[in-house]
Design a protein around this motif. Structure first.
Motif, PDB file in Angstrom:
ATOM      1  N   PHE A 148      -1.687 -10.342   4.191  1.00 29.39           N
ATOM      2  CA  PHE A 148      -1.524  -9.167   3.053  1.00 29.39           C
ATOM      3  C   PHE A 148       0.065  -9.749   1.672  1.00 29.39           C
ATOM      4  O   PHE A 148       0.380 -10.911   2.216  1.00 29.39           O
ATOM      5  N   ASP A 149      -0.688  -9.734   0.971  1.00 24.80           N
ATOM      6  CA  ASP A 149      -0.090  -9.674  -1.018  1.00 24.80           C
ATOM      7  C   ASP A 149       1.328  -7.794  -0.496  1.00 24.80           C
ATOM      8  O   ASP A 149      -0.005  -7.579  -1.678  1.00 24.80           O
ATOM      9  N   VAL A 150       1.508  -7.903  -0.765  1.00 27.59           N
ATOM     10  CA  VAL A 150       1.936  -6.768  -0.226  1.00 27.59           C
ATOM     11  C   VAL A 150       2.888  -6.420  -1.932  1.00 27.59           C
ATOM     12  O   VAL A 150       4.399  -6.677  -1.677  1.00 27.59           O
ATOM     13  N   TYR A 151       3.059  -5.662  -2.769  1.00 23.58           N
ATOM     14  CA  TYR A 151       3.262  -5.297  -3.674  1.00 23.58           C
ATOM     15  C   TYR A 151       4.094  -4.538  -3.672  1.00 23.58           C
ATOM     16  O   TYR A 151       3.023  -3.194  -4.115  1.00 23.58           O
ATOM     17  N   THR A 152       5.842  -3.829  -4.088  1.00 23.85           N
ATOM     18  CA  THR A 152       6.238  -2.715  -3.777  1.00 23.85           C
ATOM     19  C   THR A 152       6.580  -2.042  -4.624  1.00 23.85           C
ATOM     20  O   THR A 152       6.857  -2.837  -5.918  1.00 23.85           O
ATOM     21  N   MET A 185      -1.610  -3.706  -3.010  1.00 25.75           N
ATOM     22  CA  MET A 185      -1.811  -5.235  -1.511  1.00 25.75           C
ATOM     23  C   MET A 185      -3.022  -5.466  -1.937  1.00 25.75           C
ATOM     24  O   MET A 185      -4.107  -5.049  -1.957  1.00 25.75           O
ATOM     25  N   VAL A 186      -3.246  -6.916  -1.726  1.00 29.76           N
ATOM     26  CA  VAL A 186      -4.494  -7.848  -1.278  1.00 29.76           C
ATOM     27  C   VAL A 186      -4.132  -8.455  -0.527  1.00 29.76           C
ATOM     28  O   VAL A 186      -3.833  -8.771   0.130  1.00 29.76           O
ATOM     29  N   GLY A 187      -5.492  -8.535  -0.242  1.00 23.20           N
ATOM     30  CA  GLY A 187      -6.067  -9.309   0.905  1.00 23.20           C
ATOM     31  C   GLY A 187      -6.099 -10.850   0.846  1.00 23.20           C
ATOM     32  O   GLY A 187      -6.169 -11.367  -0.372  1.00 23.20           O
ATOM     33  N   THR A 188      -6.737 -11.308   1.729  1.00 22.04           N
ATOM     34  CA  THR A 188      -6.794 -12.893   1.993  1.00 22.04           C
ATOM     35  C   THR A 188      -7.737 -13.620   0.626  1.00 22.04           C
ATOM     36  O   THR A 188      -7.485 -14.947   0.332  1.00 22.04           O
TER      37      THR A 188
END
Length: 701
Positions: free
Chosen positions: A336-340, A567-570
């Motif tokens: 995941f790419d998690v943007y907080t 949040m962005v998946g693979t």
């Protein structure tokens, strides 16, 4: 021994070897025919799941660019497409592992059957598998990563790697099925993305980055061969043990170089490289440049506790899976790419001012310092820090008073403490109930210090009587008048004034009003609602109070805290994230009345030192808090855009009188008035602030 005898003995050895070879050939021929027939009857549909990959947690810079806070993974892997992998890597892999990869089918039948014979005879697995077969085995092992239960995961690994003909035949059948629907090029890509390169390094991209600070696309020929060498025996050939006597810096990573040079020779043999390129690569030394991946929240420095809360949210929030087992499996797989929500400008200000004003440890006092900021109307957590070094190693925390894994800003269930008494910052909920019940800020109550407060109404538990043991006092700097108005009591934080207000209200109603703002105890127990609780004896997390004050500033609508914007998946798909839930805690009129009084706290009351030090100044509300014997001191407040809570607290033990304690930055009791303005000055400059709504005239007359 005669020459004739030696000759006869040698002749017998040759005959025995010939017999063995003939027998082996017969066995191989029979098994080859049998294997083909048997494989046809086995299942051939390989279910390829998501690869376990590295996940990244980001904050966002002011210019909109992402800033990496931390990465976490069980397997450090970054999946890449075929065009992002150097031809050197692909050619080295096929030359070393499966020279006939592009010519034969899914299985190298003779090599595989020979491996089966060796397995049957010796009980030890032997090579001979095609790249497709090796990929199938890796997929079966990878599926074990999706299992949350450790015992099930171990059993899965054992089954996927057991040394038996049955497993080998199953792999062969699945490999045949795979090649019916996937190209050789794509199988090689997937193999290079899934395979292990030692330790927690998986996939060619992570390996190139870790061992050579490069990428799968940019590695040189000798680097590519060194990486592919690792696949054969990661423990023997990996390049991150410079102290190794067999494969370390002192001998030029000799084991890896031998295998590397063999691979280069195979590449030359199969005409993948020229003689000149081969010779130059063999002459090149093995020179790893280890690039340690940033893993775990400790890499987020002062934002580590915020990061820790993000990871706990990923594991615990239903948005990421229907049950805990599902969430843990998703967490282990990662990718995941998690943007907080973290605002790096506010966070930097919070970290800097906390470091200047509260030490990490203090002799004889388990001191804590906390700062939390929340967006008004959004619930977005903008800043979170504390005066400790982050660690999840219990031994480190036990030996080092500067370090802890406990997040002082959050609830116990979120990795936090059991909370802190909030002192007079809690009085605003009695003020809210006072206004809800139709009272005015100008109304006065009996406020003298005494020990005969008598009976308080409690619609939940019945009337509560307080005798001589309950005798709250006021700060010595205030006169002990008989009557104070609600506004005067708020401006000067007069204890007996609020007890007098509570005497005319319902203790249960005060508790319910606090709960309407999302206020709850950090330890999970119900809020206490006795008369003493009016003065802030409940242990509450700073984040909870920041969200409540944001609710006051938001015209009485409180929004639950959130940490993740997106949040962005693979595969680049946007995934659902927890949303803030906003609830009307009090009417806008009541909120306006509260804000009216709390603005006066900032202009002429106990919050004035914080207001005076805030630049630029916008309309702000606030309330201070001090617990018994000055053990904990608080400043809580908000503009119409950002709410911030700061505190200097006693984490455990008896604590110190903060009015008599001095840090390098000044008196402990006044640190709150240095830290709160430092954060809110940045917030005001960045977000601005509007005027608060005027309350009905009936509330101020």
């Amino acid at each position: 021994m005669s020459t004739e005898f030696r000759s006869r003995k040698k002749s017998r050895r040759v005959r025995r070897r010939s017999i063995v070879l003939i027998a082996a050939g017969v066995i191989v021929a029979i098994l080859a025919t049998s294997v083909v027939a048997l494989v046809v009857s086995l299942p051939d549909d390989l279910e390829i799941g998501r690869l376990s990959q590295k996940s990244n947690v980001y904050a966002t810079n002011s210019d909109g660019t992402p800033h990496l806070l931390a990465s976490f993974y069980d397997q450090n892997r970054v999946e890449v497409p075929a065009n992002a992998i150097s031809p050197f890597v692909k050619d080295a892999t096929t030359s070393a592992e499966d020279p006939g990869f592009y010519e034969h089918g899914a299985i190298d039948i003779w090599g595989t059957v020979a491996g089966l014979v060796s397995t049957l005879v010796t009980g030890t697995a032997r090579g001979g598998s095609s790249i497709t077969q090796q990929y199938v085995k890796n997929v079966l092992v990878q599926k074990c990563e999706t299992l949350a239960d450790p015992d099930e995961r171990t059993q899965c690994y054992d089954t996927a790697t057991e040394t038996t003909p049955d497993r080998k035949l199953k792999e062969m059948s699945l490999a045949i099925g795979l090649e019916k629907k996937s190209s050789k090029t794509d199988i090689l890509r997937q193999y290079l993305n899934i395979t292990g390169f030692g330790g927690s390094i998986y996939g060619i991209e992570a390996a190139a980055n870790y061992y050579f600070n490069s990428t799968a696309a940019a590695v040189t020929l000798p680097q590519a061969a060194s990486l592919v060498a690792i696949v054969n025996n990661p423990v023997k050939f990996q390049l991150d043990k410079p102290e190794s006597t067999s494969n370390g810096a002192a001998n030029g990573y000799a084991d890896n170089k031998v295998r590397r040079d063999y691979i280069l020779g195979e590449m030359l043999k199969h005409k993948k490289i020229s003689k000149a390129d081969h010779d130059a690569a063999v002459a090149a030394p093995v020179e790893p440049t280890i690039s340690e991946p940033s893993t775990g929240c400790q890499t987020a420095a002062g934002g580590a506790y915020f990061c820790d809360l993000v990871l706990r949210t990923l594991r615990d929030d239903p948005a990421f899976g229907a049950d805990r087992a599902t969430r843990l499996a998703n967490f282990r797989l990662g990718g995941f790419d998690v943007y907080t929500t973290l605002d790096l400008d506010l966070q930097a200000a919070a970290e800097a001012t906390l470091a200047e004003n509260v030490p990490k440890s203090y002799d004889g006092w388990d001191v804590g310092g906390v700062i939390t900021s929340v967006g008004v109307g959004t619930g977005r957590v903008l800043a979170m820090t504390q005066n400790k070094d982050y660690t999840q190693e219990s031994a480190v925390a036990a030996e080092n008073p500067d370090a802890t894994g406990i997040n002082f800003n959050t609830d116990y269930s979120q990795g936090g403490s059991t909370g802190f008494q909030t002192g007079s910052t809690y009085k605003v909920f009695t003020l809210a109930e006072w206004l809800k019940e139709g009272n005015s800020l100008a109304d006065s109550v009996s406020s003298r210090e005494r020990s005969d407060w008598g009976v308080f109404e409690d619609s939940c538990n019945g009337p509560q009587e307080y005798g001589t043991s309950f005798d709250p006092s006021n700060d010595a700097s205030y006169e002990n008048d008989w009557y104070y108005s609600a506004l005067e009591s708020t401006i000067s934080s007069i204890n007996t004034g609020f007890i007098g207000m509570a005497k005319k209200l319902d203790l249960c109603g005060i508790r319910k009003t606090a709960e309407a703002f999302g206020v709850h105890r950090a330890d999970g127990d119900p809020l206490q609602q006795g008369a003493a609780s009016v003065l802030g004896t409940n242990e509450i997390a700073p984040l909870t109070m920041a969200a409540a004050y944001a609710g006051i500033a938001n015209n009485g609508t409180t929004c639950t805290p959130v940490l993740i914007d997106r949040m962005v998946g693979t595969d680049g798909t946007e995934l659902p994230v927890p949303k803030s839930t906003c609830t009307q805690s009090v009417t806008p009129d009541v909120a306006a009345g509260m804000s009216y009084a709390m603005q006066r706290v900032m202009t002429s009351g106990t919050g004035a030192p914080s207001r005076r030090a805030t630049d630029p100044e916008v309309p702000m509300i606030g309330k201070t808090g001090t617990t018994d014997e000055n053990k904990d001191t608080w400043m809580a407040g908000a503009s119409t855009k950002v709410a911030t809570v700061v505190g200097v607290v006693t984490v455990s033990g008896t604590g110190e009188d903060q009015r008599e304690t001095y840090f390098d930055g000044g008196q402990a009791a006044t640190a709150r008035h240095r830290m709160w303005p430092a954060v809110m000055s940045v917030a005001n400059a960045k977000y601005g602030g509007d005027e608060f709504a005027d309350p009905p005239r009936s509330m101020t007359r």
